[in-house]
Design an enzyme around this catalytic site. Structure first.
Site, short mmCIF file in Angstrom:
data_model
loop_
_atom_site.label_atom_id
_atom_site.label_comp_id
_atom_site.label_asym_id
_atom_site.label_seq_id
_atom_site.Cartn_x
_atom_site.Cartn_y
_atom_site.Cartn_z
N ASP A 8 -10.01 -0.07 -0.80
CA ASP A 8 -10.92 0.29 -1.90
C ASP A 8 -11.04 -0.96 -2.77
O ASP A 8 -10.63 -2.06 -2.33
CB ASP A 8 -10.42 1.54 -2.67
CG ASP A 8 -9.15 1.29 -3.46
OD1 ASP A 8 -8.57 0.19 -3.34
OD2 ASP A 8 -8.73 2.20 -4.19
N CYS A 65 -5.09 0.46 -0.54
CA CYS A 65 -5.61 0.85 -1.86
C CYS A 65 -4.56 0.44 -2.88
O CYS A 65 -3.71 -0.41 -2.59
CB CYS A 65 -6.02 2.32 -1.91
SG CYS A 65 -4.70 3.53 -1.80
N THR A 67 -1.99 2.11 -4.16
CA THR A 67 -0.65 2.53 -3.73
C THR A 67 -0.54 2.71 -2.22
O THR A 67 0.57 2.83 -1.69
CB THR A 67 -0.29 3.89 -4.36
OG1 THR A 67 -1.31 4.82 -3.96
CG2 THR A 67 -0.23 3.81 -5.87
N HIS A 133 10.50 12.17 21.03
CA HIS A 133 9.57 11.89 19.93
C HIS A 133 8.15 12.35 20.31
O HIS A 133 7.39 12.78 19.44
CB HIS A 133 9.57 10.41 19.59
CG HIS A 133 10.93 9.92 19.19
ND1 HIS A 133 11.59 10.42 18.09
CD2 HIS A 133 11.77 9.03 19.76
CE1 HIS A 133 12.77 9.84 17.99
NE2 HIS A 133 12.91 8.98 18.99
#
Ligand code: RB5
Length: 149
Positions: A8, A65, A67, A133
């Site tokens: 962003d 972005c 965070t 997994h």
């Protein structure tokens, strides 16, 4: 490897540093924007890169972005995406080995460019271990299917 990248406006300045780093490692990078620091909305770019990954236009995605949180949440709304937000290399490596993540996200307000490169390096060089997994990743996709609107 062909890698899609998006951010962003907050992640915008870190994006070219990561693009240059990826290219220095021999990867091909597709930039899904934005192209300026004009205020924008992270979900748009999370979705664009996520679509590029699921359609196999690119093999993996990187999102930035402030965070890494919002843009990874947006990407995770696209079926087939397993996006992780990381601030250190250990989780990035394990997210590939155990969770087969196909998008890596981080925050330009949280980590510096050198730590970001280290996280990218560990994530790209890790391999999914499969086995038990794989069963768990399949369980995640079962949840995704069962909860489609
Ligand atoms: C933008 O102000 C900020 O909310 C965004 O970059 C990101 O941190 C969201 O998770």
């Amino acid at each position: 490897m062909k890698i899609g990248i998006g951010s962003d406006h907050v992640g915008f300045e870190l994006k070219p540093i990561i693009v240059e780093y990826l290219e220095s490692l021999g990867h091909e990078v597709v930039d899904f924007g934005p192209n300026s620091t004009t205020r924008t909305d992270y979900p748009k770019y999370g979705e664009k890169v996520a679509h590029a990954v699921v359609s196999q236009e690119v093999e993996q995605g990187i999102l930035i972005c402030g965070t890494g949180v919002g843009i990874s949440i947006a990407a995770n709304k696209v079926a087939g995406i397993r996006a992780v937000v990381c601030s250190e290399p250990y989780s990035a490596k394990l997210s590939k080995e155990h969770n087969n993540t196909n998008i890596l996200a981080f925050g330009s307000r949280v980590i510096g460019s050198e730590l970001a490169k280290m996280i990218v390096f560990e994530w790209l060089n890790a391999e999914f271990e499969g086995g038990r997994h794989a069963n768990r990743v399949n369980m995640i996709h079962d949840i995704e299917k069962e909860n489609q609107e």
